[in-house]
Scaffold this active site. Structure first.
Site: not given
Lengths: 349, 349, 349, 349
Positions: B152-154
Site C-alpha cells: 500500500g501507499c502509506y
C-alpha cells in the site's frame, strides 16, 4: 453615544495587520484611528491591498510613539520579532495599552529568547510585565493587564489542545509529540523562494524540525500547567493552502480513558468559552471548519491498543492564531464582552 | 528482436491503472496487450481519459480470466479490495503471473484481513503464497515469485522510513507513532463529498485515526523485522494536493544517536537500491521532490533533548506507492534490471 | 555505438533549465555534458533542486562560451531576455548550434523588440538568421537551421490554435481576440509578491492587458500566414496552478462553418504531427490533459448565432511551451526522429 | 426593541444556503427562524456542516409552505432549478415575500426558459411578476417588489461590467464576447467526477461553450438596456479555486475612448452604490480582492490599436453572485439600508 476606544495598528501592511483591519470593521466599541507602516508611510493602504478600497481609505502613518499616544488608546503591534522589542517599551512609556503580536514578549526568560530568536531580549522587567494572552487559559490575568503578549499561532492550537488533559493529570508530560501543519500565510508577506507559489503548490514539506521558535513558548506554558519542566518533540510542516493550522498532538495516557471521557473533560474545561468547540466521538475537525473565524476546534482518538491519545486541534492562524485572539484580548482587557467584533462565522467552503 | 512480455491491466480506468499505462509506455521489455475495465468494456479509454489520446488507443476489454491468459503473460490487478480477492485466484489458475495492487493479499492472517477490510478473506493458501513486494526490503523473495502483492501507499512510505533503524535495533518498537499525510488521488477516482474540490481545497483534515486498513500491513512487516509484535499509533490526513505522501515517523531512540549516524545507517542499508535517496543532515524531503517518480526520499531529525528520532519519508502515492513499485516488482520477478520503465525523473515544479 | 550529441544547458537553475534536464534523461541520441548557471557556478545542482539527486549530479559550470564549445555540440540557452542577446552571438561565433529559449531572437524587427522588451536589440543579422522554431508550422526551416529561436509559451498555444484557420481563410484576421491563462511557473523562479503563494492561491488575476511582450511575436507569425499585418487583443491571466496554458481564441468566421469542418481542417493540417491532438465535436481540452507532456490539444465551438468560432488550445508551458519544443527543435535540426526524448505521457491526475 | 423580520432558508444544506446563514448572523433587522432541507429534515445542520456548530444549532425543517408562512415573513429559496418553479408559487400563495436564488424566474419568456433549462417553465404570470434583482441597475424595481428573482453569478459579474458602457452607447452591442471563469463552488455541493478534487486541481478547463443557461439571462438584460436584441459569445471555464468569478468582457468601442473616460463613466454610473468599486487606470481586479464580500470590482483596458475595450469584472460567486446579493435585495425590498448584514470585508489573503 459612548466614545469608541481608539486603536492604532502598527504593521498594517502585513497579513496580521490587514486581518486586524478586517475584523475591527465590525467592532462596536473600538475604532481604528491610525494604520501604521514603517515601510509605506504616506501611501494609501489600498495601493498594496485593493481589497480594502472603500473599507479603510486612511493613508498609512509612520511609526512614532508620541503620535500614537495622541491618536490612540490601545496599540496593536503586528510587527516582526526584533522590531517589537524596541518599539513596545516606547509605547508603554507613553502610557498606551499594548497588545503585541510578535514573539518578543512571550518568553519570561530573556536568555531563552536570545537562544531561539537570535535577537537581544527586551528588558527583563517588561518580559515579566507582559501577560501571555491565551484567553481561555489565562483570561483572568488578561483582565487585569495593560500589556499583553499575544500567543503564537502554533502555540495557540497546541496549548488549547493539550492543557485540559495535562492539567487533569491524564497524560504523561514527558511523552508529548506535536506534529503541526500550517498554511503559508503563517510565513508572512515577505518574498522568498520558500513561499514561491510553484514551490509550495502540490507540495507538502517539513521545516525547522525541533528548531521552531514557538517551541519554548509552548514548553513554558505547558510547564506552568504541569508544575514541572516539559520538553516536547515538535514538527512544523507547510501545507499548500493559505490559512489554517492543525496541531496533531500525541501523548501517553496515564489511565485507561476513552474518547468520551476526554470530550467531557474538555467541554467542562471550556464551559462558557465561546471560541473552543469540542467535536463528538469519532469526528475530527478540519482547518476549513474554522477558516476566517476565531474558533479553535478539537477532536480526540484514544487508542486502547497503544495507550495513547491523539488530540487534533485546528485554528485559523490569522484569526485565533493572531488578529482574532488579539481582539479577544482587547475585549477582556477593556472589560467588554469577549465576543465583540468576533462574530465572523467560518467561511465555508 | 526479443518478443516483449505481454501485460494486461485490470482496472485501467482507475488512477492506478492509468499510471501503469503512463509508465509502461517507456518500458523496453514489456508491452500492454490488454486494458481491462469491468465498468467500461468496449469503450475507448480516451473517452474518460483524453490525456491518453494517441498514447493508448486500444478499446477496453471486459474482465475474463481465460481471455487474459491468451493475451498476456502477466496481469496487473489494479482493482479495489474485495474484487481482487475473487479475481486473482482465477488468474493464477490460468497460469498467469499476477501483481495485485489491492490490499487483498497483503495480510498473512485472514482473520485480521476480515477485521480491517470487512470483506471475506481470500483462501489462506493464496495469502501464504503471495509475496509482499516491498522491493528494497523483500526483493530477494520477489525474484522467486510468480504472485506478488504490491504494498500500500502509506505502508511503502512508512516501512522504508522505519525498517533500517528498527532492524539495527536503534529504535524502540513500542514507541512508534506515524503521522501520515496523503494527496487526494489516494482516495481513488470514485465520487463522494469527501473528494469534492470545494470541500478539500484550502482544507487539511484528519480521518480514520487508528482505524486505517493499512495499519495491520505496517505492523505485520515491522513485526517481522523486529522479531516481536509491533503496535503503532497511526494518523491519516488529507492534504489539498493531488499526489504525494509524507510519513512523519516518531520513535524513541535506544541509544544516543545523531542525525549523521542515521544517515550513514540508511545509506548503507539502501546501497545499490536506486529508488531510495537519503537527505543530508538538516534537510528533509518534500513530496514534490518525488512527484511523478519512483523515488522514496528520507530525512532525519534526532533530538537529544527528548531522545527521539523523527524520520520523514516521502513518495508519490501513485508511483512508488502503486504503479511504479508494481513495475519494479515486475522487473525483479522477470529477472530484469530493476529500473526498466522507471526512468521518470520527478516533475518539478 | 554511435557517439551521442553533447548538449549544454545555460540557465540550468531556472524552471526551463531543470525541465530540459528532466526530458533529456530519456533522449537516446543526446547527452548533457554541461549544466551552466551564472549565479551558482561550482555548486551542486541538487542543492537547489533535491529532486535531481541521483539524476544529475554534475556540478554547475560557469558561463564561458569557449568552454562550452569544448564540451558541447549544441547549447540550449534557457536564459532571461537581455542575457541571451549578449550570450548567443558568442556561442554562434564559437561554431556552436544554439537553441535559444529567451524572447531575444523571436522578433525580426529590432525596433519592435526594443519597444516591447525595453532592452537593446541583438544585431539585425542575427535576428534575421534565427529560425522561429514553431515545429508544426515552420518545421521545414528548422531542419535547415543551426540557430533556433524557440517560441514563447503563450505564442505556441495561440499560434497552433489559430494558424490552420487563418491560412485556410476561414477567419477574419482583423477580429482576433485571445484570452490567455497561464500557470504560475511561467513567471519563472524569481521571487516577488506576484508569485507569493498566499497572493496567488484562491485567486484569478489579469495582468499586462494588451501589453505582454508575446503580442508582437504572435502578430508577426500570424501576419506572415495571413499575408497582411494582424493586430490582436490579448489578455494574460494567472491561474492558481503551477503548469499549463490555455489560449481561448475568438474570431469572426468568414463563412458558415460548423465544428466538424474545423475539426477536419485541423486534423488535416496537423497530419503526421504527433504533438497536436484535435478533440472531437463538443469536447474541449483541459490543461491537465497535457501536463508534463509535449502535446498541444485543441477544441472548437462554432456559434451560428454570432458567426464566431471559439478555439481552445492548451499546452504545458514548460514542455511544449519551452523545454519540450526546444528538444523537438533539436530533433528536427539534427535530422532525427521528431519524438526522441519526448515520450513523456501526460501525468494524470 | 423592534421585532426582527423572520426569514426562512430553503436549501440550507447547499453552498448558497450556508452562505446565507453565515451572512445573516450579522444582520441587525433579520433573524433566521427556519432552516429547511428536503433531504435532511430532522437532522442537525452541524452534522453536515461542523463549521456552523454553535452558530446555527437549529434542526433542519422539512419543506412545507404552510409552516413557512407561520414561521417566517420572507423566504430565501436557495433551491435548484426546477424545484423553485414548483415551490415558489406555493410560497407566494401563502402571502410570503420570496427571494428566489434559482434560475427559474429570471427569464421573462417561458419558451426560452424551457429551451435552455430543459424543465417546464413556471406560469407566465409569475415570470412577469418576478423582479430581476440586479440591485445596482434595477434597484428601484426591487424596492417595490415582493417577489425577487436573484441574478445568477455569471450574469451579475457580466452585467455590472457591461451595462454602464452599453447604456452610454460607447460599445457595439453586436460585438460582445465574454470569457468567464468560475471557482468550483459555483457547481454546487453535489458529487460528480466534474468536481472531484484530483480532476480539478492543477487544471483549467472550459465547459458548455455558448451553451450555458446563464446566456439568455445576460442577453435579456443587455437587450433591455440596449433597446435591441443582443447576442453574445459566452465561454465558461472552471478555475482550480473554490470561490470567485472573473468575467473578461470584450467589445468594439463606438468612439475613441480611453481608460480614464471609462473609469469616470462607471464611477459616475455607480455613484452611491457601495458594492461596486472601479479600479484606477492600468489596474485590474483579482478575484481574491472580493472573496467573502459583496463587492463587484471592475477594471478596464482600452486598446487604441484595435479599437476594443476589455472590461474585467470580479465577484465572489457565493456572495455578490448569490447569498450577498439576495440579502441586498432583502434590504432594498424591506426599505432598509442597503448594507445591513453585508459588512463582510474581503478575506485576504
Amino acid at each position: 453615544m459612548e466614545r469608541k476606544t481608539r486603536v492604532a495598528i502598527v504593521g498594517s501592511t502585513g497579513y496580521g495587520g490587514v486581518e486586524l483591519i478586517r475584523l475591527l470593521q465590525n467592532h462596536p466599541k473600538a475604532e481604528i484611528t491610525s494604520v501604521i507602516s514603517s515601510s509605506s508611510a504616506g501611501a494609501a493602504l489600498e495601493e498594496g491591498f485593493p481589497h480594502l478600497t472603500g473599507v479603510m481609505d486612511r493613508p498609512l502613518d509612520g511609526v512614532n510613539a508620541e503620535e500614537m499616544a495622541q491618536r490612540a488608546d490601545v496599540v496593536f503591534a503586528a510587527t516582526p520579532s526584533g522590531v517589537s522589542a524596541k518599539l513596545v517599551p516606547e509605547l508603554l512609556a507613553e502610557g498606551l495599552k499594548v497588545i503585541d503580536l510578535s514573539g518578543d514578549f512571550r518568553l519570561k526568560d530573556g536568555a531563552e529568547y536570545e537562544q531561539w530568536y537570535k535577537h537581544p531580549a527586551p528588558p527583563a522587567k517588561l518580559l515579566e510585565q507582559a501577560v501571555y494572552g491565551l484567553c481561555e487559559v489565562f483570561g483572568d490575568r488578561v483582565k487585569e493587564a495593560g500589556f499583553i503578549s499575544n500567543p503564537g499561532c502554533y502555540p495557540t492550537a497546541t496549548l488549547l489542545g493539550l492543557i485540559p488533559a495535562l492539567q487533569a493529570g491524564w497524560i504523561d508530560p514527558g511523552s508529548l509529540i506535536i506534529d503541526a501543519k500550517s498554511g503559508v500565510s503563517g510565513a508572512g508577506r515577505g518574498t522568498s523562494l520558500q513561499v514561491h507559489y510553484a514551490e509550495i503548490n502540490e507540495n507538502f514539506k517539513a521545516y525547522k524540525l525541533n528548531k521552531h521558535q514557538h517551541i519554548p513558548e509552548i514548553e513554558q506554558a505547558l510547564g506552568e500547567i504541569a508544575g514541572e519542566p516539559v520538553t516536547i518533540t515538535f514538527t512544523t510542516q507547510l501545507v499548500p493552502m493559505t490559512r489554517g493550522i492543525m496541531a496533531t498532538c500525541y501523548a501517553k495516557m496515564k489511565g485507561n480513558y476513552n474518547e468520551q471521557e476526554f470530550i467531557d473533560l474538555y467541554r467542562n474545561y471550556y464551559t462558557g468559552r465561546p471560541y473552543v468547540r469540542i467535536r463528538g466521538a469519532g469526528i475530527w475537525p478540519a482547518t476549513k471548519e474554522v477558516a476566517g473565524s476565531n474558533y479553535c476546534d478539537i477532536g480526540f482518538a484514544a487508542d486502547p491498543r497503544t495507550g495513547r491519545i491523539t488530540i487534533v486541534s485546528v485554528i485559523d492562524n490569522l484569526v485565533k492564531g493572531a488578529a482574532g485572539q488579539a481582539i479577544q484580548n482587547l475585549n477582556l482587557m477593556m472589560g467588554w464582552e469577549e465576543t465583540l467584533g468576533l462574530g465572523c462565522t467560518p467561511v465555508y467552503p
